[in-house]
Design an enzyme around this catalytic site. Structure first.
Site, PDB file in Angstrom:
ATOM      1  N   HIS A 281      17.203  -7.760  27.398  1.00 32.70           N
ATOM      2  CA  HIS A 281      16.424  -5.776  27.061  1.00 32.70           C
ATOM      3  C   HIS A 281      14.286  -6.302  27.350  1.00 32.70           C
ATOM      4  O   HIS A 281      13.304  -5.691  27.105  1.00 32.70           O
ATOM      5  CB  HIS A 281      15.977  -5.038  25.798  1.00 32.70           C
ATOM      6  CG  HIS A 281      17.366  -4.205  25.660  1.00 32.70           C
ATOM      7  ND1 HIS A 281      17.544  -3.936  24.411  1.00 32.70           N
ATOM      8  CD2 HIS A 281      18.500  -4.010  26.676  1.00 32.70           C
ATOM      9  CE1 HIS A 281      18.610  -3.652  24.578  1.00 32.70           C
ATOM     10  NE2 HIS A 281      19.071  -3.215  26.074  1.00 32.70           N
TER      11      HIS A 281
ATOM     12  N   ILE B  43       8.978  -5.500  27.879  1.00 34.94           N
ATOM     13  CA  ILE B  43      10.004  -4.822  26.658  1.00 34.94           C
ATOM     14  C   ILE B  43      10.713  -3.699  26.735  1.00 34.94           C
ATOM     15  O   ILE B  43      10.099  -2.751  27.087  1.00 34.94           O
ATOM     16  CB  ILE B  43       9.731  -4.788  25.214  1.00 34.94           C
ATOM     17  CG1 ILE B  43       8.650  -6.763  25.123  1.00 34.94           C
ATOM     18  CG2 ILE B  43      10.785  -4.894  24.330  1.00 34.94           C
ATOM     19  CD1 ILE B  43       7.810  -6.955  24.283  1.00 34.94           C
ATOM     20  N   CYS B  44      11.546  -3.481  27.248  1.00 36.61           N
ATOM     21  CA  CYS B  44      12.549  -1.877  27.140  1.00 36.61           C
ATOM     22  C   CYS B  44      13.316  -2.123  25.184  1.00 36.61           C
ATOM     23  O   CYS B  44      14.154  -2.624  24.697  1.00 36.61           O
ATOM     24  CB  CYS B  44      14.069  -2.532  27.873  1.00 36.61           C
ATOM     25  SG  CYS B  44      14.975  -0.470  27.417  1.00 36.61           S
ATOM     26  N   LEU B  45      12.318  -1.308  24.742  1.00 32.20           N
ATOM     27  CA  LEU B  45      13.031  -0.928  23.418  1.00 32.20           C
ATOM     28  C   LEU B  45      12.460   0.631  22.931  1.00 32.20           C
ATOM     29  O   LEU B  45      11.281   1.101  23.255  1.00 32.20           O
ATOM     30  CB  LEU B  45      11.672  -1.728  22.347  1.00 32.20           C
ATOM     31  CG  LEU B  45      11.592  -1.321  20.631  1.00 32.20           C
ATOM     32  CD1 LEU B  45      13.068  -2.483  20.680  1.00 32.20           C
ATOM     33  CD2 LEU B  45      10.610  -1.958  19.883  1.00 32.20           C
TER      34      LEU B  45
ATOM     35  N   TYR C 127      14.069   3.247  32.534  1.00 27.88           N
ATOM     36  CA  TYR C 127      15.238   2.349  32.487  1.00 27.88           C
ATOM     37  C   TYR C 127      15.921   3.135  30.687  1.00 27.88           C
ATOM     38  O   TYR C 127      16.985   3.261  30.953  1.00 27.88           O
ATOM     39  CB  TYR C 127      14.029   1.390  31.713  1.00 27.88           C
ATOM     40  CG  TYR C 127      15.605   0.625  31.214  1.00 27.88           C
ATOM     41  CD1 TYR C 127      16.042   0.323  29.860  1.00 27.88           C
ATOM     42  CD2 TYR C 127      16.264  -0.409  32.426  1.00 27.88           C
ATOM     43  CE1 TYR C 127      17.092  -1.081  29.878  1.00 27.88           C
ATOM     44  CE2 TYR C 127      17.202  -1.268  32.007  1.00 27.88           C
ATOM     45  CZ  TYR C 127      17.383  -1.345  30.643  1.00 27.88           C
ATOM     46  OH  TYR C 127      18.865  -3.244  30.743  1.00 27.88           O
TER      47      TYR C 127
END
Ligand SMILES: [Zn+2]
Ligand SMILES: [Zn+2]
Ligand SMILES: [Zn+2]
Lengths: 392, 120
Positions: B51, B58-60, B115
């Site tokens: 991620h 950051i894909c959070l 995303y």
């Protein structure tokens, strides 16, 4: 003025006051509650904070339950506790520091136990007296409906007990003026510092919140009901109508539509939060708040395309050039308040035992923070968005 | 701010990472923008994680508009990122990383949004 932080207590003999103070602070702005409101899910926030949150996403910030502004209710009791605590805080903290000095000089072993009992007795006294004083002035300010709240009991008894607890031996220094004296004398002596202090702080705080009762909102009715504003369904309004609305309300009508919408929403929140307050501000002060908002949040809305209306980049460029450079100097204030916020926000993890696994390297941390402040200020050119490129 | 994974996760052993927080004027109503920043000295790589893009994005969920809450703060963000790294077993980049990094011109928040929509 309010750089005080709950973690201050951790350095004293009564670290258990840290969670007490935390509980008296709003989880959104981290400051002491200002006009606390309770949600339908029974969480409490400052009126303005929760209104802004609900405007933003309609959910309680703590539990994410959906809620509506109309269902917010005042939480008077919390307000009273917060007021009383803030007044008591200076005396409390000098007492707690005093204790710390004592115990480091003598009896370090029995310290723990002694503190706990001390806490009960010591805190009783300042809180009670202060609260009474407070309640009185509160009354005269509002109505005199709460007369019996002025309870008796100046607490000589408690005072005496507390003194006994301090009855160690040897001498101690006053934590404020440094004068040395018999230990039990310090306790009384402290009052000579605190007494004049408390009321003046009290007044300061009050005056900051605008004592002028005459000019409440736009309604000229002598005392209470400050006007509340209804929300608008912006999607049904044409630009012209929207601008007209803003001008009727007496707030600025400049900027792209997206900004007008957000400005109007912010104004409603300010006005309605003010209507909740027991110490309403004048319209002039509310306008000043809106102006601060306009220069910070408002400006970033104007410059970055936004959620409500993709007004796009043409607008953005126009606005940037003019407004941004013209008012650049006034950003100073934003910067300060911002520094306080972020400082608070990221200092707390460090102080309250940071999570076991996160290591904060402080020097880096500091420098990154100031860097953030600068590039995080209102807006950056839309092009410099990729962190790699603008950062090293 | 630098963070390090102290758990014995072999992927991140002895590494330290640099996080950058950017706060908008609307913080904490709005989430901060949080990215990993690669540095050469001191060595601060971007952690390998499915991620985390190689440009530090950051894909959070927590950092996106839908996952953020105004009561979150720097500490809670750090803890989330921390646990994201701690729990990771794949030393790899997200699918399409190179492509994404080359083409992307959006800010992290906007990217995350897209995303998440596409994959979650
Ligand atoms: Zn608040
Ligand atoms: Zn709630
Ligand atoms: Zn009642």
């Amino acid at each position: 003025m309010d750089v005080a932080d709950p973690s201050d207590w951790l350095k004293t003999t009564v670290p258990k006051l840290a969670p007490v103070e935390s509980a008296l602070r709003c989880q959104v702005c981290k400051d002491f509650f200002d006009t606390p409101m309770i949600t339908s899910c029974s969480h409490t926030f400052c009126s303005l904070c929760i209104r802004r949150c609900l405007t933003n996403d309609g959910k309680c910030p703590v539990c994410r339950t959906a809620d509506q502004e109309l269902r917010l209710r005042r939480n008077w009791t919390v307000q009273e506790i917060v007021d009383a605590f803030q007044i008591a805080r200076p005396s409390l903290s000098s007492l707690a520091m005093l204790e710390l000095n004592h115990s480091s000089v003598e009896k370090p072993t029995s310290k723990r136990k002694l503190d706990d009992t001390d806490l009960e007795e010591d805190t009783d006294d300042p809180i009670v007296t202060v609260q009474r004083r407070k309640t009185r002035s509160h009354d005269s300010r509002l109505s005199n409906s709460t007369d019996q709240a002025t309870a008796p009991s100046p607490n000589e008894a408690v005072q005496a007990v507390a003194d006994e607890n301090h009855n160690g031996n040897g001498s101690a220094a006053c934590p404020i003026c440094g004068q040395r004296m018999k230990e039990e004398a310090v306790f009384l002596h402290l009052d000579t510092h605190n007494e004049p202090d408390a009321p003046s702080q009290h007044n300061l705080r009050k005056s900051r919140r605008a004592p002028s009762v005459e000019v409440v909102g736009t309604s000229r009715t002598n005392v209470k009901p400050p006007e509340r504003l209804p929300q608008l369904n912006y999607s049904l309004m044409k630009d012209v109508a929207l601008r007209k609305k803003l001008s009727e309300l007496g707030i600025p009508t400049t900027g792209p539509r997206s900004l007008l919408v957000r400005r109007h929403a912010e104004w409603i929140n300010i006005v309605n939060a003010n209507a909740d307050s027991s110490r309403p501000k004048s319209k002039r002060e509310m306008l000043r708040e809106l102006d601060i908002w306009d220069r910070s949040t408002g400006r970033s809305i104007a410059s970055s395309g936004n959620e409500l209306n993709n007004a796009g980049s043409i607008m953005r460029k126009d606005f940037d050039g003019a407004a941004w450079s013209a008012n650049h100097s006034s950003d100073f204030q934003d910067l300060i308040s911002k520094a306080r916020n972020t400082g608070r926000a990221d200092s707390s993890p460090r102080k309250n035992g940071s999570p076991a696994n996160v290591i904060v390297e402080q020097e880096n941390h500091e420098s990154t923070t100031s860097a953030q402040l600068i590039d995080g200020l209102p807006e950056r050119p839309a092009s410099s968005t990729i962190p790699n490129s603008d950062d090293t | 701010m630098d963070i390090r994974v102290l758990d014995p996760n072999p992927i991140y052993l002895d590494q330290t990472f640099r996080l950058r927080f950017r706060f908008s004027n609307n913080y904490p109503i709005e989430s901060p923008e949080v990215t990993f920043i690669p540095l050469t000295s001191p060595p601060r790589p971007v952690p390998l994680h499915p991620h985390v893009y190689s440009n530090g994005y950051i894909c959070l969920d927590l950092l996106g508009a839908s996952g953020w809450s105004p009561v979150q703060n720097v500490e809670s963000v750090c803890m989330s990122i921390q646990s994201m790294l701690t729990g990771n077993v794949k030393a790899e980049r997200p699918p399409g990383d190179e492509d994404f990094v080359r083409r992307n011109t959006l800010r992290p928040r906007d990217v995350n949004f897209v995303y998440e929509d596409a994959t979650v």
